[in-house]
Enzyme design. Structure first.
Site, PDB file in Angstrom:
ATOM      1  N   VAL A 102       0.840  -1.203   0.000  1.00  0.00           N
ATOM      2  CA  VAL A 102       0.000   0.000   0.000  1.00  0.00           C
ATOM      3  C   VAL A 102       0.874   1.252   0.000  1.00  0.00           C
ATOM      4  O   VAL A 102       2.088   1.183   0.205  1.00  0.00           O
ATOM      5  CB  VAL A 102      -0.965   0.011   1.215  1.00  0.00           C
ATOM      6  CG1 VAL A 102      -1.930  -1.160   1.127  1.00  0.00           C
ATOM      7  CG2 VAL A 102      -0.199  -0.011   2.525  1.00  0.00           C
TER       8      VAL A 102
ATOM      9  N   PHE B 162       6.077  12.097 -15.097  1.00  0.00           N
ATOM     10  CA  PHE B 162       7.379  12.386 -14.464  1.00  0.00           C
ATOM     11  C   PHE B 162       8.555  11.763 -15.224  1.00  0.00           C
ATOM     12  O   PHE B 162       9.698  12.101 -15.000  1.00  0.00           O
ATOM     13  CB  PHE B 162       7.375  11.963 -12.988  1.00  0.00           C
ATOM     14  CG  PHE B 162       7.602  10.494 -12.726  1.00  0.00           C
ATOM     15  CD1 PHE B 162       6.560   9.589 -12.789  1.00  0.00           C
ATOM     16  CD2 PHE B 162       8.867  10.029 -12.385  1.00  0.00           C
ATOM     17  CE1 PHE B 162       6.770   8.238 -12.536  1.00  0.00           C
ATOM     18  CE2 PHE B 162       9.086   8.688 -12.121  1.00  0.00           C
ATOM     19  CZ  PHE B 162       8.041   7.787 -12.209  1.00  0.00           C
TER      20      PHE B 162
ATOM     21  N   CYS C 226       8.586   8.196  -5.427  1.00  0.00           N
ATOM     22  CA  CYS C 226       9.496   7.607  -4.434  1.00  0.00           C
ATOM     23  C   CYS C 226      10.637   8.502  -3.961  1.00  0.00           C
ATOM     24  O   CYS C 226      10.867   8.618  -2.759  1.00  0.00           O
ATOM     25  CB  CYS C 226      10.090   6.318  -5.001  1.00  0.00           C
ATOM     26  SG  CYS C 226       8.847   5.068  -5.277  1.00  0.00           S
TER      27      CYS C 226
END
Ligand code: NAD
Ligand code: UDX
Length: 479
Positions: free
Chosen positions: A93, A344, A282
């Site tokens: 998740v 991105f 991230c």
């Protein structure tokens, strides 16, 4: 004796859970893999008969889903039932940065991970191996273990004979090449302290990954290695973008500098492309998490070192917006800029933390009219990211601008070009490297600029067509 895994349940059908489980299902036909999520819309999209409607775009993913869905791969919102029948539960998740409370702006928000651990604790009926697939702060496994074990003492827990092992198995895939990264990983990392559980998970990967690529560590090293890998990669991008700015000031060329340093085998040539600044879900979040952990453990110098990587990245994005304003005579009011790329990076529809968001917001602030093109990003997503609706009236370059600029999407990049003042390339989609500059130049308003933040165009073709050019890290205009 090795535990035989027959049923896997993965909680989280996102960018990691979906592709990772699809590849496990493909390579392990004897294991039943179910991906569960509490987002019904997402699960419905995974179950869509039209494979172009899968919620995630990854080259090769649709093929695997087509092959395995209905065989040993399924997508479901029935979380409790699937936890109950699983021998192994992956937690995949989201773990975004906390937006409020203790550690806001830096620490990871673990509320979704904690919710999963509680749900597993209540619904597991047998010995269950819980695998952390999400990227987590060091020592999160301890939290998960405590929740799982303490739940057994509670009168509210129905199945008292469940037992648990917790492993860390961080994911290193990159978006846009997820399937290839999963099929041929550089390494698979498994952290844990129970040999039997580690072996059970290794056996799954051994179906397609050579044993020597399966690294086993203690659980804390595994958790920290994931954060460290992302921090090192992001650090390289901030380093090269910092040098790119110096190249622009001094007459050097960042591509030549990259090639020169990258041929040193100790440095290596990958991840040295200067761009508009790193994006993705991230890098920023994981570095900020590292910064938070370093401060928490009393290491402010370590925290400051890593925070500099994020600081440089934000500065670099604003630097690009500012130089566009300067080159367009200090004002963007009523000027039309065609933005090529919003994702991105290429080959993904993901816009999380995309440099395009900050740069477009800066340009809108200056009153620009943005015509945004991206082959995979939905205009609804751009609306969410830019926090304002797209214009619905027809508007031309030179029209009186609104105070805060306007934007709209275009499905054919050539449609946006008539009378535009500039083209800004923010994502390295292949089609942008094959633009017919002569044709483009004829339709733009002069003087017209091309700002190539990805360094993917042929500079001589652009210059020959009479357009002005800025390329990231290119100091060749300095005399
Ligand atoms: P994502 O947001 O795309 O997917 C997460 C999914 O989990 C969502 O669909 C959400 O609805 C679901 N979810 C959240 N809580 C739930 C619950 N309690 N029950 C059921 N479903 C729940 O996130 P992602 O990009 O797949 O990332 C997942 C994790 O993997 C994060 O920790 C991330 O840092 C890490 N990671 C991501 C990447 C990447 O490239 N995106 C790569 C490596 C690691
Ligand atoms: C990253 C890590 O690479 C991956 O191992 C981890 O599991 C998740 O985070 P991802 O964010 O999907 O993967 O993409 P990545 O290829 O790392 O690119 C991140 C950002 O850096 C993108 O915005 C990309 O355009 C940028 N980048 C990358 C550069 O600007 N220059 C480069 O040389 C490489």
């Amino acid at each position: 004796m090795t535990l035989k895994i027959q049923n896997i349940c993965c909680i989280g059908a996102g960018y990691v859970g979906g592709p990772t489980m699809a590849v496990i299902a493909k390579n392990c036909p004897n294991i039943k893999v179910t991906v569960v999520d509490n987002n019904k819309e997402r699960i419905d999209a995974w179950n869509s008969s039209d494979l172009s409607k899968l919620p995630i775009y990854e080259p090769g993913l649709d093929e695997i889903v087509k092959r395995c869905r209905g065989r040993n791969l399924s997508f479901s919102t029935q979380i409790n039932e699937n936890i109950a029948s699983a021998d192994m539960v992956f937690i995949s998740v989201n773990t975004p940065t906390k937006t409020k409370g203790l550690g806001a702006g830096k620490a990871s928000d673990l509320k979704w991970v904690e919710a999963c651990a509680r749900q597993v604790a209540i619904n597991a009926k047998k010995h269950t191996i819980v695998v952390e697939k999400s990227t987590l702060p060091v020592r999160t496994a301890e939290v998960i273990k405590t929740i799982l074990e303490d739940a057994q003492l509670s009168s509210a827990t129905p199945y008292k004979n469940s037992t648990f092992e917790v492993l860390s198995n961080p994911e290193f895939l990159s978006e846009g090449s997820a399937i290839q990264d999963l099929e041929e990983p550089d390494r698979v990392l498994i952290g844990g302290d129970n040999e039997e559980a580690i072996e059970a998970l290794s056996q799954i990967y051994k179906q397609w990954v050579p044993s020597k690529k399966i690294l086993k560590t203690n659980i804390w090293s595994s958790e920290l290695a994931k954060l460290t890998a992302n921090a090192f990669l992001a650090q390289r991008i901030s380093s090269i973008n910092a040098i790119g700015a110096l190249c622009e000031a001094t007459g050097a060329d960042v591509r030549e500098v990259s090639r020169a340093i990258g041929s040193d085998s100790r440095i290596g040539s990958k991840f040295l492309d200067s761009g508009p600044g790193f994006g993705g879900s991230c890098f920023k979040k994981d570095i900020l998490n590292l910064v938070y952990l370093s401060r928490y453990f009393g290491l402010p110098e370590v925290a400051d070192f890593w925070e500099g990587v994020v600081f440089l990245n934000t500065w670099h994005q604003h630097r690009i917006s500012e130089l566009i304003v300067k080159k367009l005579f200090g004002t963007l009011s009523g000027k039309k800029i065609v933005v090529l790329g919003f994702a991105f990076k290429a080959n993904t529809n993901d816009t999380r933390e995309s440099a395009a968001i900050q740069i477009c917001k800066d340009l809108l602030q200056e009153g620009a009219l943005l015509f945004i093109h991206d082959p995979k990003v939905d205009s609804k997503q751009i609306e969410v990211d830019l926090e304002r609706p797209q214009m619905n009236k027809s508007i031309k370059a030179g029209d009186l601008p609104s105070q805060s600029g306007e934007w709209k999407t275009i499905s054919n990049l050539y449609d946006g070009l008539p009378n535009s003042d500039a083209i800004l390339i923010l994502t390295e989609w292949l089609e942008y490297s094959n633009i017919n500059w002569e044709k483009v130049a004829k339709t733009m308003r002069r003087p017209a600029w091309v700002f190539d933040a990805r360094s993917i165009i042929n500079p001589s073709q652009v210059l020959q067509s009479g357009l002005k050019l800025w390329r990231v890290g290119d100091g060749s205009q300095v005399h």
